[in-house]
Design an enzyme around this catalytic site. Structure first.
Site, PDB file in Angstrom:
ATOM      1  CG  HIS A  16      -5.105   4.109   0.486  1.00  0.00           C
ATOM      2  ND1 HIS A  16      -4.743   2.789   0.307  1.00  0.00           N
ATOM      3  CD2 HIS A  16      -6.321   4.242  -0.088  1.00  0.00           C
ATOM      4  CE1 HIS A  16      -5.703   2.159  -0.349  1.00  0.00           C
ATOM      5  NE2 HIS A  16      -6.675   3.019  -0.617  1.00  0.00           N
TER       6      HIS A  16
ATOM      7  CG  ASP B  73      -2.275   0.649   0.942  1.00  0.00           C
ATOM      8  OD1 ASP B  73      -2.272   1.862   0.719  1.00  0.00           O
ATOM      9  OD2 ASP B  73      -3.321  -0.018   0.979  1.00  0.00           O
TER      10      ASP B  73
ATOM     11  CB  SER C 146      -9.157   1.105  -0.461  1.00  0.00           C
ATOM     12  OG  SER C 146      -8.586   1.257  -1.728  1.00  0.00           O
TER      13      SER C 146
END
Length: 707
Positions: A171, A107, A496
Site C-alpha cells: 500500500h 502509510d 487510497s
C-alpha cells in the site's frame, strides 16, 4: 493533544511531566511494575499514549490541562495513465524548486529499491530537512527517499512484519510512487497497462512514516508520525487511511492535521472506501483535503466463455491465462460446506469457509458475492462473480476471475441448471476504453459531512480506479496470502490511490507558491476542478465534491479563499468546543467569547465551497460570508455568475463585482440563499467568479436533512 511545550519548558522535561501525570493516575508502584507510557509526543505537539484502564482514563480526562482522552483505535488503509487522463502530461511546466519539496507519506512504508525511488540525478536533500533515516541492515534511504521512520508502540510484531520502514504490504509503496515517484518506462502488471509510470511531482523528495502493519494501524502510531513529520520539515502530508469519528479531537488524523496546518503543512486524506451510502466519508475536517475516487478511461475486460460457446464480458484485472482450457462449472449455492453448518443461502456468496472443498476443487465457481475468496481457499480453478454495481472496478484476485452484471450472471446460472455437464473458461484481461469516465465508483465514500453538515465533503475527486504504481516484489499481487504472483508494479483501486494524486497536485502548487498557506493551496485545488456529471453520479457533490482535480490549472486559480489558524479556532468555537480546550490544543490566546454569535460560523468559515442543510426543504434560508484574495492579475474585475440554480431557489451574490487593484488584495462578499427545494432531497448550483482570464468556481449544495 495540546500545543507544543513552550520555549521556557524544554522538551526534555516533557517526558518526566507525562510520567508524573501517569503516576498521579495509576500510582508510583504500578508505574514501576508495568510500563504504562507507550509514546511521548513532544516535537510538534504535547501529548502521550499510555496503557490505562477505563477508570484510569476517566481520571486522566479530569486532570487540569488535559485536552482529551480517547482509545487508540485501529484505522483502515483506504486501499501511468491516470496523470495523462487528467491532463497532467510529462511536459507540463515545472518549478525550479520542485526538488526542494518534501512529501511526507504516512502509510505502510516503502520499497526503496523500486525504480520509482531511484536517486539518479538528485542532489543533496534540501537544507530545511531535519529528519532521519531509521535504517537497518535491510533498509537505506537515498537522495530521493531522504527520510524514513517506523512506529509500532506497545504491541508485539506479527509474523511477516518487517521491523523497519520497509513495506511488505504494498500500500505505502503504491501511494508514494503515485504522489512523487520517478518516471519509469515499460511499467506493467504482466503486460497489462504497459507504459511510463510516474508520480505527480517526480523531482520532489519523499519522507516515509510507516504506521501500517499486519494487525492494523493504531492512533498512537499515527500521532507519533505526525509529531515527527511536522518537526522534520515536510511540505505536504499524505494519509491514505482513516476511520470516521464523531468528534474532531477524538480523531488522530484530525488532531495531527490541525497541528500540521499550524506549521503551514497541508494534509491530503482519502475519503474512505465505504460507499456508496450517505455519510460514509471517513475524513472530513475542514483543515485538510478530503479526496474521493474516480475512474479513468482505461478499463480491463475479462471474457468468460461457456461450453455452449457463448461469451460474456466482465471486469476484474485478470492476469491469469487458462489458455482456452474448459473446466467444470458449478454454482456456489449448490456446494455448501454442510459439515461446518452452512447451507445454500450462505455458500452462494463464496465467503471463506462456506464452500465444500470436495465439490468445488478443480472447478470454476459462479458466486453471488464480490470477492470469491471462499472459492479460492476451497481449491477452485477460477471464479465468476455476478451482481456487480454498474460503477465498480475490481482489482486482481488470487485466481482467474471475472465479474459480470446481473443479466449475464443469470444467463450463466440458467446454463448451469439446464446443462448436464456445464463447463467454462476465463480469458486473460484485455484493455479497452471506458467512454463514460470519469465517474465515481461505488466504493468511494460519500458525504454529507456527518459532523458539520454545512462544510461540504469530500472536497475533490481524483483517479483512484485501477491505478498502476510501484509495488514490493515480495507482496502478493492480490493482497491475499497464498497468491504467489509477485510484481514490481501493480493495479490497485481505492480512495487510497486518489489521495496521493491530490497530494502530488498540492505539492505541484506548493512548488510554484512556496509561501501559500495550506488553505490557499486547498482552495486553488477545489476552485479549479472540472465539473462532473450528476447523471453518472446520482449523489453529485456528495460523491465528487467540486469535481475532477485539474493539476494544470491548480497553480493559477485567480482568487483563493484563504484561512488562518484563528479562522479555524472560531469555527471550532461554533462547534461548541470550549476556550480552555482550544487554548490547550493550539496555544493561541484567543477565546470563544460569550458575546459573539458563533451559530453561523460553520457556514462562514472562509471555505471554497458552499453547503446548506435544512430540516425543512420548503423553507430554505442561509447566508454565507466569504473573502477572496487576488492571486491572478494585479488589476482585475471579477463578475459573479450563479449557474444551475433550480426554480424556487434564489441565490444572490452581493456585491456581484469584485474589483481588485493589486495582488494580495482581499475583498469580501455575501451569498444569500432563499426559497424552497420542494420535494427534492438535494439541489446543486455553482458560483463562478470570472474576470475573462480566470474562472473561480465553487459548488453550492442545498439539501434536506431528517433527524
Amino acid at each position: 493533544m495540546g500545543d507544543k511545550p513552550k520555549l521556557d519548558i524544554p522538551t526534555t522535561t516533557t517526558l518526566p511531566l507525562h510520567v508524573n501525570m501517569l503516576q498521579n493516575v495509576v500510582g508510583s508502584s504500578n508505574i514501576e511494575q508495568e510500563p504504562h507510557l507507550l509514546h511521548s509526543y513532544k516535537r510538534s505537539f504535547n501529548g502521550f499514549a499510555a496503557k490505562l484502564t477505563e477508570e484510569e482514563a476517566q481520571k486522566m480526562a479530569g486532570m487540569a490541562g488535559v485536552v482529551s482522552v480517547f482509545p487508540s483505535r485501529k484505522q483502515k488503509l483506504h486501499t501511468t495513465r491516470s496523470w495523462n487522463f487528467i491532463g497532467f502530461h510529462e511536459n507540463v511546466k515545472r518549478s525550479t524548486v520542485e526538488s526542494d519539496i518534501i512529501v511526507g507519506m504516512i502509510d505502510s512504508g516503502v520499497w526503496p529499491e523500486s525504480a520509482s525511488f531511484s536517486d539518479a540525478g538528485f542532489g543533496p536533500p534540501p537544507k530545511k530537512w531535519k529528519g532521519t533515516c531509521q535504517g537497518s541492515s535491510n533498509f537505506t534511504c537515498n537522495k530521493k527517499i531522504i527520510g524514513a521512520r517506523y512506529y509500532h508502540n506497545g504491541r508485539p510484531f506479527v509474523k511477516g512484519d518487517i521491523k523497519s520502514p520497509r513495506d511488505s504490504n504494498g500500500h505505502g509503496t503504491h501511494t508514494a510512487s503515485t504522489a512523487a515517484g520517478n518516471l519509469v518506462s515499460k511499467a506493467s502488471l504482466f503486460g497489462l497497462g504497459s507504459g511510463r509510470a510516474r508520480g505527480g511531482v517526480p523531482s520532489a523528495r519523499i519522507a516515509v512514516y510507516k504506521v501500517g502493519w499486519s494487525d492494523g494501524i493504531s492512533d498512537d502510531d499515527i500521532l507519533a508520525a505526525f509529531d515527527d513529520a511536522i518537526a522534520d520539515g515536510v511540505d505536504i502530508l499524505s494519509l491514505s487511511l482513516g476511520k470516521a469519528e464523531d468528534d474532531y479531537f477524538r480523531d488522530s488524523i484530525s488532531i495531527g492535521a490541525f497541528h500540521a496546518l499550524r506549521k503551514g503543512i497541508l494534509t491530503s486524506t482519502a475519503a474512505g472506501n465505504d460507499g456508496p451510502g450517505p455519510k460514509t466519508i471517513a475524513n472530513f475536517a475542514p483543515w485538510f483535503l478530503s479526496v474521493a475516487a474516480t475512474t479513468i478511461d482505461r478499463e480491463f475486460v475479462t471474457k468468460v466463455q461457456l461450453g455452449n460457446q457463448k461469451i460474456y464480458e466482465g471486469i476484474v484485472t485478470n492476469t491469469f491465462d487458462l489458455k482456452g482450457k474448459f473446466y467444470p462449472l458449478i454454482y456456489a449455492g449448490d456446494a455448501p460446506n454442510r459439515t461446518a453448518g452452512y447451507d445454500e443461502s450462505t455458500s452462494k456468496t463464496c465467503e471463506p469457509g462456506t464452500l465444500d472443498h470436495n465439490l468445488v476443487k478443480g472447478k470454476i465457481v459462479l458466486c453471488d458475492g464480490t470477492t470469491g475468496y471462499g472459492a479460492y481457499f476451497a481449491g477452485a480453478v477460477g471464479v465468476i462473480l455476478q451482481s456487480r454495481p454498474v460503477a465498480d472496478v475490481l482489482d486482481p484476485l488470487p485466481m482467474p476471475a471475472s465479474c459480470l452484471g446481473l443479466d449475464s450472471g443469470n444467463s450463466i446460472y440458467y446454463y448451469i441448471t439446464s446443462t448436464r455437464n456445464p463447463t467454462a473458461t476465463i480469458f486473460k484481461s484485455t484493455e479497452d476504453i471506458d467512454t463514460l469516465s470519469p465517474y465515481v465508483p461505488s466504493f468511494s465514500s460519500r458525504g454529507p459531512n456527518p459532523v458539520t453538515p454545512n462544510i461540504l465533503k469530500p472536497d475533490i475527486a481524483a483517479p483512484g480506479a485501477s491505478i498502476l504504481a510501484a509495488f514490493p516484489p515480495i507482496a502478493p499481487v492480490s493482497f491475499v496470502q497464498g497468491d504467489d504472483r509477485v510484481a514490481s508494479y501493480n493495479f490497485v483501486s481505492g480512495t487510497s490511490m486518489a489521495c496521493p494524486h491530490a497530494t502530488g497536485v498540492a505539492a505541484y502548487v506548493k512548488s510554484f507558491h512556496p509561501n501559500w498557506s495550506p488553505a490557499a493551496i486547498q482552495s486553488a485545488i477545489i476552485t479549479t476542478a472540472k465539473p462532473l456529471s450528476p447523471d453518472l453520479n446520482p449523489e453529485a457533490e456528495f460523491a465528487y465534491g467540486a469535481g475532477q482535480i485539474d493539476p494544470v490549472r491548480a497553480p493559477y486559480p485567480g482568487l483563493v479563499y484563504d484561512a488562518t489558524e484563528l479562522d479555524y479556532i472560531e469555527f471550532l468555537c461554533a462547534q461548541g468546543y470550549s476556550t480552555k480546550l482550544l487554548q490547550s490544543i493550539t496555544g493561541h490566546k484567543s477565546s470563544c467569547s460569550s458575546k459573539t454569535n458563533y451559530g453561523a460560523l460553520s457556514d462562514n468559515l472562509n471555505y471554497p465551497s458552499f453547503a446548506l442543510s435544512s430540516s425543512n426543504p420548503n423553507c430554505i434560508s442561509g447566508v454565507f460570508n466569504r473573502t477572496a484574495t487576488n492571486v491572478g492579475s494585479p488589476r482585475s474585475a471579477y463578475k459573479a455568475k450563479v449557474i444551475g440554480a433550480t426554480k424556487g431557489l434564489e441565490i444572490k451574490v452581493n456585491p456581484s463585482i469584485l474589483s481588485f487593484s493589486s495582488l494580495g488584495q482581499k475583498l469580501s462578499f455575501q451569498v444569500t440563499v432563499k426559497g424552497s427545494i420542494h420535494h427534492k432531497s438535494r439541489v446543486s448550483a455553482s458560483l463562478v467568479w470570472d474576470d475573462g482570464t480566470f474562472q473561480v468556481r465553487s459548488p453550492i449544495v442545498v439539501y434536506a436533512i431528517y433527524y
